[in-house]
Design a protein around this motif. Structure first.
Motif, PDB file in Angstrom:
ATOM      1  N   PHE A 216      -1.353 -11.314  -5.291  1.00 43.91           N
ATOM      2  CA  PHE A 216      -0.469 -10.274  -4.762  1.00 43.91           C
ATOM      3  C   PHE A 216      -1.116  -9.535  -3.596  1.00 43.91           C
ATOM      4  O   PHE A 216      -0.452  -9.180  -2.617  1.00 43.91           O
ATOM      5  N   ILE A 217      -2.408  -9.305  -3.695  1.00 41.21           N
ATOM      6  CA  ILE A 217      -3.137  -8.631  -2.607  1.00 41.21           C
ATOM      7  C   ILE A 217      -3.142  -9.506  -1.364  1.00 41.21           C
ATOM      8  O   ILE A 217      -2.857  -9.040  -0.257  1.00 41.21           O
ATOM      9  N   VAL A 218      -3.446 -10.793  -1.531  1.00 38.98           N
ATOM     10  CA  VAL A 218      -3.466 -11.719  -0.389  1.00 38.98           C
ATOM     11  C   VAL A 218      -2.068 -11.851   0.200  1.00 38.98           C
ATOM     12  O   VAL A 218      -1.894 -11.857   1.427  1.00 38.98           O
TER      13      VAL A 218
ATOM     14  N   ILE B 118       1.786 -10.571   4.631  1.00 39.32           N
ATOM     15  CA  ILE B 118       3.022  -9.946   5.112  1.00 39.32           C
ATOM     16  C   ILE B 118       2.701  -8.846   6.107  1.00 39.32           C
ATOM     17  O   ILE B 118       3.340  -8.743   7.161  1.00 39.32           O
ATOM     18  N   TRP B 119       1.713  -8.030   5.797  1.00 38.13           N
ATOM     19  CA  TRP B 119       1.319  -6.947   6.707  1.00 38.13           C
ATOM     20  C   TRP B 119       0.833  -7.511   8.035  1.00 38.13           C
ATOM     21  O   TRP B 119       1.179  -6.996   9.104  1.00 38.13           O
ATOM     22  N   THR B 120       0.038  -8.590   8.002  1.00 38.65           N
ATOM     23  CA  THR B 120      -0.470  -9.214   9.223  1.00 38.65           C
ATOM     24  C   THR B 120       0.680  -9.769  10.073  1.00 38.65           C
ATOM     25  O   THR B 120       0.703  -9.599  11.295  1.00 38.65           O
ATOM     26  N   ARG B 121       1.636 -10.423   9.434  1.00 38.37           N
ATOM     27  CA  ARG B 121       2.797 -10.954  10.145  1.00 38.37           C
ATOM     28  C   ARG B 121       3.592  -9.824  10.796  1.00 38.37           C
ATOM     29  O   ARG B 121       4.045  -9.939  11.945  1.00 38.37           O
ATOM     30  N   HIS B 122       3.752  -8.735  10.079  1.00 38.29           N
ATOM     31  CA  HIS B 122       4.473  -7.573  10.614  1.00 38.29           C
ATOM     32  C   HIS B 122       3.740  -6.998  11.826  1.00 38.29           C
ATOM     33  O   HIS B 122       4.368  -6.681  12.848  1.00 38.29           O
TER      34      HIS B 122
END
Length: 94
Positions: free
Chosen positions: A15-17, A22-26
């Motif tokens: 879940f952390i990865v 998702i955060w990196t893609r955003h």
């Protein structure tokens, strides 16, 4: 590190990865949008700069060429600018 903490983090690792991915893609998408907006603004500034340069050239030509009636040239430019403004307000077809 305490064994209890490690035991808790192991099941949470996917879940952390996933959240990090998702955060990196955003963040990447936000950077792309900012680059796109900056490029559009640069194009607008370049266009505006060209328009101002053309106006200065016309004014220089009017001032340095004493053979013509300045008032008539200014009126002609106003008429031309009105036509150009009408063309600019028309919808552009790509």
């Amino acid at each position: 590190m305490d064994a209890g903490i490690v035991a808790l983090l192991i099941p949470l690792a996917p879940f952390i990865v996933g959240g990090f991915a998702i955060w990196t893609r955003h963040q990447r998408r936000m950077a792309e949008l900012q680059v796109q907006a900056t490029a559009e603004k640069a194009a607008q500034y370049a266009s505006h700069s060209r328009e101002l340069e053309e106006r200065v050239r016309v004014l220089e030509r009017i001032i340095t060429d004493g053979g013509y009636d300045t008032a008539l040239q200014i009126e002609a430019l106003r008429d031309t600018r009105g036509v150009e403004a009408a063309r600019a307000s028309e919808p552009k077809i790509n």
